[in-house]
Design a protein around this motif. Sequence first.
Motif, PDB file in Angstrom:
ATOM      1  N   GLY A 187      50.556  42.158  50.284  1.00 61.99           N
ATOM      2  CA  GLY A 187      49.317  42.252  49.519  1.00 61.99           C
ATOM      3  C   GLY A 187      49.529  42.521  48.042  1.00 61.99           C
ATOM      4  N   TRP A 188      50.525  43.372  47.719  1.00 59.07           N
ATOM      5  CA  TRP A 188      50.733  43.685  46.310  1.00 59.07           C
ATOM      6  C   TRP A 188      51.241  42.473  45.547  1.00 59.07           C
ATOM      7  CZ3 TRP A 188      55.224  43.516  43.440  1.00 59.07           C
ATOM      8  CH2 TRP A 188      56.424  43.350  44.137  1.00 59.07           C
ATOM      9  N   GLN A 189      51.951  41.565  46.242  1.00 65.59           N
ATOM     10  CA  GLN A 189      52.408  40.358  45.572  1.00 65.59           C
ATOM     11  C   GLN A 189      51.267  39.372  45.359  1.00 65.59           C
ATOM     12  OE1 GLN A 189      55.966  38.472  47.024  1.00 65.59           O
ATOM     13  NE2 GLN A 189      57.021  40.414  47.423  1.00 65.59           N
ATOM     14  N   VAL A 190      50.292  39.363  46.263  1.00 67.72           N
ATOM     15  CA  VAL A 190      49.143  38.472  46.100  1.00 67.72           C
ATOM     16  C   VAL A 190      48.416  38.781  44.795  1.00 67.72           C
ATOM     17  CG1 VAL A 190      46.898  37.804  47.019  1.00 67.72           C
ATOM     18  CG2 VAL A 190      48.835  38.087  48.572  1.00 67.72           C
ATOM     19  N   ILE A 191      48.037  40.052  44.612  1.00 67.29           N
ATOM     20  CA  ILE A 191      47.328  40.395  43.377  1.00 67.29           C
ATOM     21  C   ILE A 191      48.289  40.362  42.197  1.00 67.29           C
ATOM     22  CG2 ILE A 191      47.664  42.876  43.716  1.00 67.29           C
ATOM     23  CD1 ILE A 191      44.705  41.025  41.997  1.00 67.29           C
ATOM     24  N   GLY A 192      49.583  40.685  42.456  1.00 67.53           N
ATOM     25  CA  GLY A 192      50.558  40.652  41.374  1.00 67.53           C
ATOM     26  C   GLY A 192      50.689  39.268  40.765  1.00 67.53           C
ATOM     27  N   TRP A 193      50.872  38.256  41.611  1.00 64.56           N
ATOM     28  CA  TRP A 193      50.966  36.885  41.105  1.00 64.56           C
ATOM     29  C   TRP A 193      49.629  36.427  40.520  1.00 64.56           C
ATOM     30  CZ3 TRP A 193      55.442  35.192  39.961  1.00 64.56           C
ATOM     31  CH2 TRP A 193      56.567  35.505  40.729  1.00 64.56           C
ATOM     32  N   GLY A 224      39.451  55.018  30.292  1.00 63.69           N
ATOM     33  CA  GLY A 224      38.787  53.982  31.083  1.00 63.69           C
ATOM     34  C   GLY A 224      39.585  52.700  31.115  1.00 63.69           C
ATOM     35  N   LEU A 225      40.136  52.299  29.977  1.00 66.79           N
ATOM     36  CA  LEU A 225      40.933  51.078  29.910  1.00 66.79           C
ATOM     37  C   LEU A 225      42.203  51.205  30.747  1.00 66.79           C
ATOM     38  CD1 LEU A 225      41.254  48.265  28.664  1.00 66.79           C
ATOM     39  CD2 LEU A 225      42.417  49.349  26.722  1.00 66.79           C
ATOM     40  N   ALA A 226      42.850  52.366  30.696  1.00 63.45           N
ATOM     41  CA  ALA A 226      44.070  52.581  31.479  1.00 63.45           C
ATOM     42  C   ALA A 226      43.787  52.501  32.973  1.00 63.45           C
ATOM     43  CB  ALA A 226      44.685  53.934  31.126  1.00 63.45           C
ATOM     44  N   TYR A 227      42.667  53.089  33.405  1.00 59.55           N
ATOM     45  CA  TYR A 227      42.329  53.045  34.829  1.00 59.55           C
ATOM     46  C   TYR A 227      42.035  51.615  35.272  1.00 59.55           C
ATOM     47  CZ  TYR A 227      40.337  54.236  39.342  1.00 59.55           C
ATOM     48  OH  TYR A 227      40.112  54.316  40.695  1.00 59.55           O
ATOM     49  N   LEU A 228      41.285  50.896  34.467  1.00 55.38           N
ATOM     50  CA  LEU A 228      40.942  49.516  34.810  1.00 55.38           C
ATOM     51  C   LEU A 228      42.195  48.656  34.957  1.00 55.38           C
ATOM     52  CD1 LEU A 228      37.890  48.943  32.431  1.00 55.38           C
ATOM     53  CD2 LEU A 228      37.821  49.204  34.922  1.00 55.38           C
ATOM     54  N   ALA A 229      43.157  48.843  34.062  1.00 55.60           N
ATOM     55  CA  ALA A 229      44.367  48.025  34.095  1.00 55.60           C
ATOM     56  C   ALA A 229      45.270  48.389  35.260  1.00 55.60           C
ATOM     57  CB  ALA A 229      45.121  48.170  32.777  1.00 55.60           C
ATOM     58  N   ALA A 230      45.518  49.687  35.456  1.00 59.18           N
ATOM     59  CA  ALA A 230      46.501  50.122  36.447  1.00 59.18           C
ATOM     60  C   ALA A 230      45.957  50.153  37.865  1.00 59.18           C
ATOM     61  CB  ALA A 230      47.032  51.506  36.074  1.00 59.18           C
ATOM     62  N   VAL A 231      44.675  50.511  38.026  1.00 54.30           N
ATOM     63  CA  VAL A 231      44.108  50.696  39.366  1.00 54.30           C
ATOM     64  C   VAL A 231      43.126  49.586  39.732  1.00 54.30           C
ATOM     65  CG1 VAL A 231      42.841  52.273  40.883  1.00 54.30           C
ATOM     66  CG2 VAL A 231      44.398  53.196  39.146  1.00 54.30           C
ATOM     67  N   SER A 232      42.082  49.420  38.939  1.00 56.17           N
ATOM     68  CA  SER A 232      41.057  48.433  39.284  1.00 56.17           C
ATOM     69  C   SER A 232      41.603  47.016  39.321  1.00 56.17           C
ATOM     70  CB  SER A 232      39.899  48.504  38.276  1.00 56.17           C
ATOM     71  OG  SER A 232      39.281  49.772  38.304  1.00 56.17           O
ATOM     72  N   GLN A 233      42.537  46.710  38.410  1.00 58.54           N
ATOM     73  CA  GLN A 233      43.043  45.349  38.288  1.00 58.54           C
ATOM     74  C   GLN A 233      44.294  45.083  39.123  1.00 58.54           C
ATOM     75  OE1 GLN A 233      41.260  43.487  35.700  1.00 58.54           O
ATOM     76  NE2 GLN A 233      42.024  41.678  36.729  1.00 58.54           N
ATOM     77  N   PHE A 234      44.998  46.160  39.540  1.00 61.26           N
ATOM     78  CA  PHE A 234      46.254  45.942  40.255  1.00 61.26           C
ATOM     79  C   PHE A 234      46.425  46.872  41.458  1.00 61.26           C
ATOM     80  CE2 PHE A 234      51.047  46.530  40.413  1.00 61.26           C
ATOM     81  CZ  PHE A 234      51.265  45.353  41.105  1.00 61.26           C
ATOM     82  N   GLY A 235      46.544  48.163  41.230  1.00 62.66           N
ATOM     83  CA  GLY A 235      46.853  49.097  42.305  1.00 62.66           C
ATOM     84  C   GLY A 235      45.867  49.089  43.459  1.00 62.66           C
ATOM     85  N   GLY A 236      44.575  49.064  43.148  1.00 61.33           N
ATOM     86  CA  GLY A 236      43.565  49.066  44.202  1.00 61.33           C
ATOM     87  C   GLY A 236      43.641  47.829  45.078  1.00 61.33           C
ATOM     88  N   PHE A 237      43.972  46.688  44.480  1.00 63.07           N
ATOM     89  CA  PHE A 237      44.065  45.443  45.244  1.00 63.07           C
ATOM     90  C   PHE A 237      45.240  45.445  46.215  1.00 63.07           C
ATOM     91  CE2 PHE A 237      41.337  43.683  41.883  1.00 63.07           C
ATOM     92  CZ  PHE A 237      40.474  42.916  42.643  1.00 63.07           C
ATOM     93  N   VAL A 238      46.287  46.204  45.901  1.00 63.87           N
ATOM     94  CA  VAL A 238      47.457  46.241  46.777  1.00 63.87           C
ATOM     95  C   VAL A 238      47.058  46.719  48.169  1.00 63.87           C
ATOM     96  CG1 VAL A 238      49.688  47.321  47.175  1.00 63.87           C
ATOM     97  CG2 VAL A 238      49.082  46.565  44.875  1.00 63.87           C
ATOM     98  N   VAL A 239      46.382  47.873  48.234  1.00 64.20           N
ATOM     99  CA  VAL A 239      45.973  48.405  49.545  1.00 64.20           C
ATOM    100  C   VAL A 239      44.789  47.625  50.112  1.00 64.20           C
ATOM    101  CG1 VAL A 239      46.898  50.713  49.205  1.00 64.20           C
ATOM    102  CG2 VAL A 239      44.628  50.179  48.322  1.00 64.20           C
ATOM    103  N   TRP A 240      43.939  47.095  49.236  1.00 64.18           N
ATOM    104  CA  TRP A 240      42.767  46.348  49.702  1.00 64.18           C
ATOM    105  C   TRP A 240      43.182  45.081  50.437  1.00 64.18           C
ATOM    106  CZ3 TRP A 240      38.124  46.271  51.289  1.00 64.18           C
ATOM    107  CH2 TRP A 240      37.306  45.147  51.200  1.00 64.18           C
TER     108      TRP A 240
END
Length: 317
Positions: A187-193, A224-240
């Motif tokens: 999953g982390w590679q899906v959102i990563g790519w 807010g920008l840091a959270y959006l980049a690290a979690v909303s845009q990448f980290g959250g999608f890994v587990v999702w």
Amino acid sequence: MSAHDSATMLRPIAVGGTAQAALGVFAFSFSFPATAWALEGFGPWTVTGLRGTFAGLLAGICLLAAGARVPPRSAWPGLAAVAVGCAVGFPLLSTLALRLSSTAHSAVVIGLLPLATAAVGALRVGARPPRAFWLAALAGAAAVLAFTVQQSGGAGLTTADLYLFGALLVCAFGYAEGGRLARDLPGWQVIGWGVVAALPVNALTGALALTAEPVHGNWHGLTGLAYLAAVSQFGGFVVWYRGMATIGVPRASQLQLAQPLLTLCWAVLLLAETLPATAVPTALAVVACIVATQRAGKGTGKGRGQSGGDGGGASSQ
């Protein structure tokens, strides 16, 4: 091996998938408040470009460190949908909407997203959830929609609403395609790519926006920008995506029915918004619908859909 033994072995896998999908929902529930904070320091196009650029760089570093191979060509159309829907379209449209509307009203897109994701996912992977599943999903979506519309004062469609509905459509396709690809790729590679594919567009957008929009380097904007980049845009999608790959796109998507209410809670705590009196009854209705969708999906999968690995964990023959 007996059917009972097989079910016993699969139960921990399903529980783990549900937990991961729920963790993704929890992470995403902060996205709108984080966007509101980011807009205190940056313009909407700058926020979109920078969050996507930083997320793409972070994902690229992780992919290189893990020695991840470039996905096969058969995966490229799905990754393009992830890039367009989750790394460009939804961030931009939802950010534009939040400039014109409150966090509470904007949560309508999150309330409708599970139903849209389940429908798109069912069409893409050939899942056939039972009628009870769809009835519960519709009831949950209706409860959340009624709650958010009531908070808007019953106003008709506005420019912000058009942005939100556009964000809803592109994100549903991105979610569904990401969940489908996560059956074959981590999953982390899906959102990563996906965010790496969107990196050129986001980098260009951010660079141009920085020259055209004002910048105020305050603490809220940077956080807010840091959270959006690290979690909303990448980290959250890994587990999702990992959760969706385990329990199926339709069932995982229904967990998002709780996201608008979580977002409202953070809006109260972080943005000092007033919690509506109807929040508790709506929360109870949403929980009941989530339980109903989960129960409707149990024991209906056969063959491919038994483990949820086909992306349609609630499918029935």
